[in-house]
Design an enzyme around this catalytic site. Structure first.
Site, PDB file in Angstrom:
ATOM      1  N   ARG A 301     -58.517 -33.234 -21.086  1.00  0.00           N
ATOM      2  CA  ARG A 301     -59.354 -32.045 -20.799  1.00  0.00           C
ATOM      3  C   ARG A 301     -59.737 -32.080 -19.321  1.00  0.00           C
ATOM      4  O   ARG A 301     -60.823 -32.531 -18.957  1.00  0.00           O
ATOM      5  CB  ARG A 301     -60.619 -32.059 -21.659  1.00  0.00           C
ATOM      6  CG  ARG A 301     -60.416 -31.785 -23.139  1.00  0.00           C
ATOM      7  CD  ARG A 301     -61.762 -31.694 -23.834  1.00  0.00           C
ATOM      8  NE  ARG A 301     -61.676 -31.080 -25.129  1.00  0.00           N
ATOM      9  CZ  ARG A 301     -61.614 -31.761 -26.290  1.00  0.00           C
ATOM     10  NH1 ARG A 301     -61.622 -33.071 -26.281  1.00  0.00           N
ATOM     11  NH2 ARG A 301     -61.557 -31.111 -27.434  1.00  0.00           N
ATOM     12  N   ARG A 337     -53.868 -30.788 -19.986  1.00  0.00           N
ATOM     13  CA  ARG A 337     -54.228 -29.395 -20.240  1.00  0.00           C
ATOM     14  C   ARG A 337     -54.798 -28.812 -18.960  1.00  0.00           C
ATOM     15  O   ARG A 337     -55.669 -29.412 -18.337  1.00  0.00           O
ATOM     16  CB  ARG A 337     -55.261 -29.298 -21.362  1.00  0.00           C
ATOM     17  CG  ARG A 337     -55.642 -27.841 -21.602  1.00  0.00           C
ATOM     18  CD  ARG A 337     -56.534 -27.685 -22.789  1.00  0.00           C
ATOM     19  NE  ARG A 337     -57.891 -28.099 -22.497  1.00  0.00           N
ATOM     20  CZ  ARG A 337     -58.877 -28.044 -23.385  1.00  0.00           C
ATOM     21  NH1 ARG A 337     -58.622 -27.653 -24.619  1.00  0.00           N
ATOM     22  NH2 ARG A 337     -60.086 -28.412 -23.061  1.00  0.00           N
ATOM     23  N   ASN A 461     -60.929 -26.583 -33.068  1.00  0.00           N
ATOM     24  CA  ASN A 461     -62.339 -26.287 -32.746  1.00  0.00           C
ATOM     25  C   ASN A 461     -62.504 -24.807 -32.442  1.00  0.00           C
ATOM     26  O   ASN A 461     -63.390 -24.143 -32.957  1.00  0.00           O
ATOM     27  CB  ASN A 461     -62.810 -27.091 -31.533  1.00  0.00           C
ATOM     28  CG  ASN A 461     -62.539 -28.563 -31.686  1.00  0.00           C
ATOM     29  OD1 ASN A 461     -62.468 -29.038 -32.801  1.00  0.00           O
ATOM     30  ND2 ASN A 461     -62.378 -29.273 -30.588  1.00  0.00           N
ATOM     31  N   ASP A 462     -61.628 -24.315 -31.583  1.00  0.00           N
ATOM     32  CA  ASP A 462     -61.705 -22.895 -31.246  1.00  0.00           C
ATOM     33  C   ASP A 462     -61.107 -22.031 -32.348  1.00  0.00           C
ATOM     34  O   ASP A 462     -61.601 -20.938 -32.617  1.00  0.00           O
ATOM     35  CB  ASP A 462     -60.991 -22.615 -29.917  1.00  0.00           C
ATOM     36  CG  ASP A 462     -61.901 -22.916 -28.740  1.00  0.00           C
ATOM     37  OD1 ASP A 462     -63.085 -22.535 -28.808  1.00  0.00           O
ATOM     38  OD2 ASP A 462     -61.452 -23.557 -27.774  1.00  0.00           O
ATOM     39  N   ARG A 472     -69.277 -22.116 -31.851  1.00  0.00           N
ATOM     40  CA  ARG A 472     -69.238 -23.546 -32.176  1.00  0.00           C
ATOM     41  C   ARG A 472     -70.376 -24.334 -31.543  1.00  0.00           C
ATOM     42  O   ARG A 472     -70.646 -25.464 -31.933  1.00  0.00           O
ATOM     43  CB  ARG A 472     -67.883 -24.131 -31.760  1.00  0.00           C
ATOM     44  CG  ARG A 472     -67.607 -23.994 -30.291  1.00  0.00           C
ATOM     45  CD  ARG A 472     -66.149 -24.269 -29.978  1.00  0.00           C
ATOM     46  NE  ARG A 472     -65.919 -25.628 -29.562  1.00  0.00           N
ATOM     47  CZ  ARG A 472     -64.849 -26.038 -28.887  1.00  0.00           C
ATOM     48  NH1 ARG A 472     -63.891 -25.176 -28.580  1.00  0.00           N
ATOM     49  NH2 ARG A 472     -64.707 -27.284 -28.535  1.00  0.00           N
ATOM     50  N   CYS A 509     -54.988 -31.034 -31.959  1.00  0.00           N
ATOM     51  CA  CYS A 509     -55.817 -31.826 -31.048  1.00  0.00           C
ATOM     52  C   CYS A 509     -57.300 -31.468 -31.148  1.00  0.00           C
ATOM     53  O   CYS A 509     -58.111 -31.949 -30.379  1.00  0.00           O
ATOM     54  CB  CYS A 509     -55.331 -31.687 -29.609  1.00  0.00           C
ATOM     55  SG  CYS A 509     -55.483 -30.013 -28.978  1.00  0.00           S
TER      56      CYS A 509
END
Ligand code: PEP
Ligand code: MG
Length: 577
Positions: A301, A337, A461-462, A472, A509
């Site tokens: 990230r 990423r 997550n998204d 979230r 991921c």
């Protein structure tokens, strides 16, 4: 008095220690001690807050005098300016910080108290009225001070310090990587908020959404944080303490057993080979990645390189970070990423490049932000490409929603390659480019994505956030955030099966990949590549070793066909039995 607070455990484990309160953007003012070495920094923080309010007042003044605002407004701002620049507010709090070794907010409110008492003795009603102005000015400064958390006292493992905060941004939490805190808790926060994700990466128990921890807990109180059970016990009695100390020892023994799996290949009972990769935020996370036997980095990230700093990281600085990770993984894949800036990661806007979006999760974040700021994106792409000869580097594009975004991003990657070629700088010409699947639209148009990209990575997550329209990061709707929602199960299964059919490698991921209770579910959907926080790798590996993909597939087929939440829970229970 002993009492229990409930919240959402975002990082498992048990910690027993003493509370350290963190000042933050709340209306209450924290009082905490600082070390003599921190005095200069704290005084500077105070001076900067004063300057920032001075600038605010100047801007307001400019706006008033250029428009047709009544003259009184200008006079009113002049009064505020005078109060702000008066030594009673400027100098005395600085002395208090140094003499009492306390935080700036506390020093300032102490001085406010003194001034208020003095105002009470003034007879002239006009001057007595000015009391409210002083309060306004002090509030302005406090707001700036509390917009950023104050310093935390350095902690070592022996101190068993537990941080207690109202709210922490991911940028705050990432700074704690340099400390040895035993645990932390916050009043706010959702289970897959970035704050929670970074908390997990600290590898200490954490409970968020406690609502009142910051007001109910006092500095230095004894606490037990049980991340697995979502509770915090304040001032535990002796029998509870003894019980928790025993539990802590049991957990430690279990962990030691798990560590023996470090080099064992992750193969299921029916001989399917599974890749277990690590999610990292900073090059420093490599150590933990290697210690836990990851097969590579599935998600770097990189936006965390942007936080807690003035200005943007230069191409060289980024290159160094990517090169360190690429070389450190010794030939194992490293998926970099591109910046996923926006949403909850930098609420205040980035160095003037972005504005505060009215709805950040749906706004200019991730690849949208990069395409809107091509210079910034090209700098990152060049840095990644330059690092590519040092290992096996891949590029991953976040939050794609349309084919046109993929095409624009690929064109910029080609441009970055051309510029390096012109300068005769080496890079891996065959570097793979993948995309994140984290929006329902991306799942539903996955075939078009798969035909343009070398690999895919599902960000659950998204994906959950956007499928269920649940922020979230917002604890008020955390109870609606449900990985087992029938719509989520259908989308996930569809994304994995479509990628497999298209022959495009796919990973998960998001946080689901690191939760052992979902391992068999994902295996049954046909997933063979999981990327998670390094601390979860061995627990998930243990689950893989005892799983049968053929059997899991049967359960998943039944789950996919069901719209009944209770049935899904029951089927998952049986699958994990
Ligand atoms: C995700 O959304 O699942 C993901 C892995 O990306 P992030 O958590 O950084 O948004
Ligand atoms: Mg995401």
């Amino acid at each position: 008095m002993s009492f229990v607070l409930h919240g959402i455990g975002v990082s498992n484990g048990i910690a027993i220690g003493r509370a350290q309160l963190v000042s933050h953007a709340t209306l209450e003012v924290a009082h905490y001690s600082i070390t003599p070495e921190q005095v200069a920094g704290e005084t500077e923080r105070f001076a900067q807050a004063l300057q920032s309010v001075q600038r605010e007042l100047e801007t307001l003044h400019g706006a008033m005098t250029s428009g047709d605002a009544p003259a009184e407004f200008g006079a009113f701002l002049d009064v505020h300016w005078m109060i702000l620049t008066d030594p009673t507010l400027h100098e005395i709090p600085k002395r208090t910080i140094a003499e009492q070794l306390c935080n700036a907010e506390w020093a300032l409110t102490q001085q406010l108290g003194v001034l208020m008492e003095q105002f009470e003795t003034i007879e002239d009603p006009y001057f007595r009225e000015r009391k409210a102005d002083v309060v306004h000015v002090v509030e302005r400064v406090l707001k700036v001070l509390m917009g950023k958390p104050g310093p935390v006292r350095p902690a070592t493992a022996e101190d068993h310090t537990i941080l207690v905060a109202h709210d922490l941004s991911p940028a705050d939490v990432i700074q704690f990587k340099n400390h040895d805190f035993a645990a932390f808790l916050t009043d706010l926060g959702g289970v897959t908020s970035h704050t929670a994700i970074v908390a997990r990466s600290l590898n200490v128990p954490a409970v968020v959404a406690t609502h009142n921890a910051r007001t109910l807990i006092r500095e230095n109180e004894m606490l037990i944080v049980d991340g697995g059970r979502n509770v915090v016990i304040v001032n535990p009695d002796r029998s509870v303490l003894t019980e928790y100390r025993l539990k802590q020892e049991e957990l430690e023994l279990e962990w030691q057993k798990l560590r023996r799996l470090r080099t064992t290949p992750a193969t299921t009972l029916d001989a399917c080979k599974i890749e277990l990769m690590a999610n990292i935020e900073l090059p420093e996370d490599l150590e933990q990645t290697m210690e836990n036997g990851a097969n590579g980095v599935g998600l770097f990230r990189t936006e965390f390189l942007f936080l807690n700093r003035d200005g943007l990281p230069s191409e060289d600085e980024q290159f160094e970070a990517y090169r360190t990770v690429a070389a450190g993984m010794k030939g194992q894949p490293v998926t970099v990423r591109t910046f996923d800036l926006g949403a909850d990661k930098h609420k205040e806007g980035l160095d003037g490049l972005s504005r505060v979006a009215p709805n950040p999760a749906l706004g200019l974040r991730a690849v949208r932000f990069c395409l809107a700021e091509p210079r910034l994106f090209l700098t990152q792409l060049r840095a990644i490409l330059r690092a590519s000869p040092y290992g096996k580097v891949k590029i991953l594009l976040p939050m794609l929603s349309s084919v046109s975004e993929i095409e624009q991003a690929l064109a910029l990657i080609a441009q970055a390659k051309d510029s390096l070629r012109e300068q005769k700088i080496k890079f891996d010409t065959g570097i793979e480019v993948g995309g994140m699947i984290e929006i329902p639209a991306a799942v539903l148009s996955l075939a078009a994505f798969a035909s343009r990209l070398d690999f895919l990575s599902i960000g659950t997550n998204d994906l959950i956030q956007y499928t269920l329209a649940v922020d979230r990061a917002d604890d008020a709707v955390a109870h609606l955030y449900d990985a087992l929602h029938p719509a989520v199960i259908k989308l996930l299964a569809l994304a994995i099966s479509t990628s497999n059919k298209a022959g495009v490698p796919v990973a998960v991921c998001g946080e689901m990949a690191g939760e052992a209770r979902f391992t068999r579910l994902l295996l049954g959907m046909g997933l063979t590549n999981f990327s998670m926080h390094p601390a979860h790798l061995l627990t998930v590996k243990q689950r893989v070793l005892t799983s049968d993909v053929g059997e899991a597939r049967g359960f998943v087929e039944r789950m996919r066909r069901s719209d009944e939440p209770a049935k899904l829970i029951a089927l998952l229970g049986k699958l994990n039995a």
